[in-house]
Design an enzyme around this catalytic site. Structure first.
Site, PDB file in Angstrom:
ATOM      1  N   TYR A  55       2.520  14.139  -3.832  1.00 35.89           N
ATOM      2  CA  TYR A  55       2.886  12.717  -3.765  1.00 35.89           C
ATOM      3  C   TYR A  55       4.397  12.549  -3.887  1.00 35.89           C
ATOM      4  O   TYR A  55       5.047  11.918  -3.055  1.00 35.89           O
ATOM      5  CB  TYR A  55       2.153  11.997  -4.898  1.00 35.89           C
ATOM      6  CG  TYR A  55       2.530  10.558  -5.167  1.00 35.89           C
ATOM      7  CD1 TYR A  55       2.172   9.548  -4.272  1.00 35.89           C
ATOM      8  CD2 TYR A  55       3.194  10.195  -6.343  1.00 35.89           C
ATOM      9  CE1 TYR A  55       2.474   8.213  -4.542  1.00 35.89           C
ATOM     10  CE2 TYR A  55       3.493   8.873  -6.621  1.00 35.89           C
ATOM     11  CZ  TYR A  55       3.140   7.883  -5.723  1.00 35.89           C
ATOM     12  OH  TYR A  55       3.434   6.571  -6.004  1.00 35.89           O
TER      13      TYR A  55
ATOM     14  N   GLY B  81      -3.146  16.269 -24.871  1.00 33.22           N
ATOM     15  CA  GLY B  81      -2.571  15.714 -26.103  1.00 33.22           C
ATOM     16  C   GLY B  81      -1.887  14.363 -25.922  1.00 33.22           C
ATOM     17  O   GLY B  81      -1.420  13.769 -26.886  1.00 33.22           O
TER      18      GLY B  81
ATOM     19  N   ARG C  50       6.043   7.448 -21.135  1.00 30.14           N
ATOM     20  CA  ARG C  50       6.224   6.520 -20.018  1.00 30.14           C
ATOM     21  C   ARG C  50       6.854   5.228 -20.528  1.00 30.14           C
ATOM     22  O   ARG C  50       6.626   4.821 -21.669  1.00 30.14           O
ATOM     23  CB  ARG C  50       4.868   6.166 -19.384  1.00 30.14           C
ATOM     24  CG  ARG C  50       4.151   7.347 -18.745  1.00 30.14           C
ATOM     25  CD  ARG C  50       4.859   7.833 -17.498  1.00 30.14           C
ATOM     26  NE  ARG C  50       4.178   8.956 -16.867  1.00 30.14           N
ATOM     27  CZ  ARG C  50       4.442  10.239 -17.101  1.00 30.14           C
ATOM     28  NH1 ARG C  50       5.397  10.588 -17.961  1.00 30.14           N
ATOM     29  NH2 ARG C  50       3.785  11.188 -16.471  1.00 30.14           N
TER      30      ARG C  50
ATOM     31  N   ASP D 204       7.290  14.919 -17.837  1.00 30.94           N
ATOM     32  CA  ASP D 204       7.324  14.829 -19.301  1.00 30.94           C
ATOM     33  C   ASP D 204       7.779  13.463 -19.802  1.00 30.94           C
ATOM     34  O   ASP D 204       7.193  12.872 -20.706  1.00 30.94           O
ATOM     35  CB  ASP D 204       8.232  15.920 -19.886  1.00 30.94           C
ATOM     36  CG  ASP D 204       9.603  15.944 -19.218  1.00 30.94           C
ATOM     37  OD1 ASP D 204       9.671  15.924 -17.978  1.00 30.94           O
ATOM     38  OD2 ASP D 204      10.613  15.953 -19.942  1.00 30.94           O
TER      39      ASP D 204
HETATM   40  N1  NAD Z   1       2.046   0.462  -9.603  1.00 29.51           N
HETATM   41  C1  NAD Z   1       3.012   1.286 -10.014  1.00 29.51           C
HETATM   42  O1  NAD Z   1       3.388   1.323 -11.185  1.00 29.51           O
HETATM   43  C2  NAD Z   1       3.669   2.203  -9.019  1.00 29.51           C
HETATM   44  C3  NAD Z   1       4.365   3.302  -9.523  1.00 29.51           C
HETATM   45  C4  NAD Z   1       5.003   4.136  -8.634  1.00 29.51           C
HETATM   46  C5  NAD Z   1       4.983   3.858  -7.284  1.00 29.51           C
HETATM   47  N2  NAD Z   1       4.305   2.786  -6.812  1.00 29.51           N
HETATM   48  C6  NAD Z   1       4.306   2.569  -5.358  1.00 29.51           C
HETATM   49  O2  NAD Z   1       4.268   1.185  -5.057  1.00 29.51           O
HETATM   50  C7  NAD Z   1       3.455   0.960  -3.893  1.00 29.51           C
HETATM   51  C8  NAD Z   1       2.331  -0.004  -4.200  1.00 29.51           C
HETATM   52  O3  NAD Z   1       1.603   0.452  -5.335  1.00 29.51           O
HETATM   53  P1  NAD Z   1       0.320  -0.294  -5.898  1.00 29.51           P
HETATM   54  O4  NAD Z   1       0.275  -0.006  -7.349  1.00 29.51           O
HETATM   55  O5  NAD Z   1       0.281  -1.675  -5.416  1.00 29.51           O
HETATM   56  O6  NAD Z   1      -0.823   0.571  -5.167  1.00 29.51           O
HETATM   57  P2  NAD Z   1      -2.283   0.105  -4.683  1.00 29.51           P
HETATM   58  O7  NAD Z   1      -3.070   1.344  -4.472  1.00 29.51           O
HETATM   59  O8  NAD Z   1      -2.831  -0.923  -5.593  1.00 29.51           O
HETATM   60  O9  NAD Z   1      -1.983  -0.575  -3.280  1.00 29.51           O
HETATM   61  C9  NAD Z   1      -1.744   0.130  -2.101  1.00 29.51           C
HETATM   62  C10 NAD Z   1      -2.417  -0.652  -0.978  1.00 29.51           C
HETATM   63  O10 NAD Z   1      -2.095  -0.020   0.255  1.00 29.51           O
HETATM   64  C11 NAD Z   1      -3.225  -0.101   1.085  1.00 29.51           C
HETATM   65  N3  NAD Z   1      -3.068   0.917   2.110  1.00 29.51           N
HETATM   66  C12 NAD Z   1      -3.092   2.263   1.972  1.00 29.51           C
HETATM   67  N4  NAD Z   1      -2.821   2.856   3.144  1.00 29.51           N
HETATM   68  C13 NAD Z   1      -2.620   1.857   4.040  1.00 29.51           C
HETATM   69  C14 NAD Z   1      -2.283   1.814   5.398  1.00 29.51           C
HETATM   70  N5  NAD Z   1      -2.092   2.937   6.118  1.00 29.51           N
HETATM   71  N6  NAD Z   1      -2.154   0.608   5.999  1.00 29.51           N
HETATM   72  C15 NAD Z   1      -2.319  -0.553   5.305  1.00 29.51           C
HETATM   73  N7  NAD Z   1      -2.633  -0.566   4.000  1.00 29.51           N
HETATM   74  C16 NAD Z   1      -2.773   0.617   3.374  1.00 29.51           C
HETATM   75  C17 NAD Z   1      -4.407   0.105   0.160  1.00 29.51           C
HETATM   76  O11 NAD Z   1      -5.614  -0.435   0.723  1.00 29.51           O
HETATM   77  C18 NAD Z   1      -3.951  -0.648  -1.089  1.00 29.51           C
HETATM   78  O12 NAD Z   1      -4.432  -1.985  -1.085  1.00 29.51           O
HETATM   79  C19 NAD Z   1       2.980   2.335  -3.444  1.00 29.51           C
HETATM   80  O13 NAD Z   1       3.855   2.811  -2.464  1.00 29.51           O
HETATM   81  C20 NAD Z   1       3.115   3.183  -4.675  1.00 29.51           C
HETATM   82  O14 NAD Z   1       3.312   4.535  -4.353  1.00 29.51           O
HETATM   83  C21 NAD Z   1       3.627   1.970  -7.658  1.00 29.51           C
END
Ligand code: NAD
Length: 364
Positions: free
Chosen positions: A163, A233, A238, A318
């Site tokens: 990822y 553990g 975070r 970590d």
């Molecule tokens: N929530 C967090 O704390 C967090 C932390 C790090 C990174 N992120 C990043 O932020 C972004 C959003 O995160 P989130 O928490 O809302 O995730 P989430 O999983 O709740 O939402 C992602 C959405 O994308 C949709 N999706 C996936 N592939 C798709 C595609 N090809 N076309 C259209 N829709 C698609 C899914 O159906 C889902 O509704 C992501 O890129 C994630 O990597 C979020």
């Protein structure tokens, strides 16, 4: 303002839609196969949902015609669940890199502002974690600075890093298009956004039985009267930021494009740092408060290993302590919501949505 939002039906997208559509002045074209979290916007004339993934056959032509007319493209589409990085590594790499690639190319072609959600996992593990002895007394070894900190991933066999690596490559692609083709961009590295509608509770709302992120895992354990499982553990640290604070940052980016463009931003809250064991403790105390059932204060917490819980190839970051001075200086953004408030709001939401009226408590 005309906005494209890919992955608009997820946790962050649903809150961003709430903010922008409630405020008004935005026409939003979204793509997401899932509409459960955004149901209240489906009849809004300023919102147009394409209930498809961006990589569905024929979809790219439709996306291109919308991007050509857009002011800004938000990319939120992803697989972003740690339980899937080592168990579905190919899907993880495709979703976070190859499926995003054509979108980046289109934004470059039309020179459109791409706001892309990356992750703080691109930092990998801190320098402190690799050095002998205790190096957490020196912030230079663990603080995460967008434009300076090296990105350190583990070995290929630890597929947990699929990822982070895919996200890093997408960041590099975006950055290169800015440098070579003048495509404006903003990269957001979220640090644990928490709030209502985050993830899913397995088996509810027609969702799968998979393993969601840690908040929903602990919440499921509380709702189902099963022990909270602490991986290795629960020592990983975070920082947790309210989704509402995070959406404030995104709103400021739209307000001040000149400040937001061509920058990478950490979005987190330095004051809300906990390790996962402390989070479990806080969550059971908060749930006792929400339910009025004081026995939740002793809800069982059991230890497990990452191999048992996530399977082979798991490795954790970590510590994630963000330097937030760029967001503060350029956008005037400072998160305000303390962890206790974030947990109370989030867990109350899950309780209202999912707690069955009569619950049998497990004993500690
Ligand atoms: N929530 C967090 O704390 C967090 C932390 C790090 C990174 N992120 C990043 O932020 C972004 C959003 O995160 P989130 O928490 O809302 O995730 P989430 O999983 O709740 O939402 C992602 C959405 O994308 C949709 N999706 C996936 N592939 C798709 C595609 N090809 N076309 C259209 N829709 C698609 C899914 O159906 C889902 O509704 C992501 O890129 C994630 O990597 C979020």
């Amino acid at each position: 303002m005309r906005i494209i939002m890919l992955g608009c039906g997820g946790f962050i997208g649903s809150h961003l839609l709430d903010r922008l559509l409630d405020e008004g002045g935005f026409e939003i074209h979204g793509w997401d196969p899932s509409d459960r979290k955004i149901a209240r916007h489906l009849t809004n004339p300023n919102f147009h949902l394409h209930r498809n993934t961006t990589n569905s056959p024929g979809e790219l032509a439709e996306i291109e015609s919308e991007i050509a007319q857009a002011d800004v493209v938000f990319n939120l589409a992803a697989i972003c669940n740690p339980a899937e990085y080592n168990t579905r590594p190919l899907d993880t790499i495709y979703a976070n890199l190859f499926d995003i690639y054509p979108i980046v190319e289109l934004c470059a072609k039309y020179k459109k502002w791409l706001v892309s959600f990356s992750t703080s996992e691109v930092y990998g593990r801190t320098l402190s974690s690799y050095l002998p002895g205790d190096n957490y007394s020196n912030p230079d070894f663990y603080e995460l600075r967008e434009d300076e900190t090296p990105l350190i991933m583990g070995p290929i066999s630890n597929q947990r890093w699929t990822y982070a690596c895919a996200k890093q490559m997408t960041e590099r692609l975006i950055y290169a298009h800015n440098q070579e083709n003048g495509m404006p961009f903003t990269i957001i590295r979220p640090l644990n956004f928490f709030g209502p509608k985050m993830d899913y509770i397995p088996g509810r709302d027609g969702s799968s039985d998979g393993v969601p992120r840690v908040l929903a895992c602990f919440m499921t354990a509380l709702l189902d009267n099963k022990p909270m499982q602490l991986v290795d553990g629960g020592l990983a640290q975070r920082t947790i930021v309210s989704i509402h604070d995070a959406v404030d940052a995104m709103r400021l980016m739209l307000k001040f494009p000149d400040k937001a463009q061509n920058q990478i931003f950490n979005i987190g809250n330095r004051n809300n740092e906990v390790n996962i064991a402390e989070l479990a403790e806080l969550m059971r105390l908060t749930y006792a408060k929400i339910t009025g059932d004081l026995s939740y204060k002793n809800h069982p917490i059991v230890n497990t290993t990452s191999k048992q819980f996530y399977g082979e190839g798991y490795e954790d970051c970590d510590r994630r302590m963000p330097d937030l001075s760029k967001a503060e200086t350029l956008l005037g953004w400072t998160p305000t919501k303390p962890l206790a408030e974030v947990l109370l709001e989030t867990m109350s939401y899950y309780h209202q949505q999912y707690a069955s009226p009569v619950q049998e408590k497990v004993s500690a």
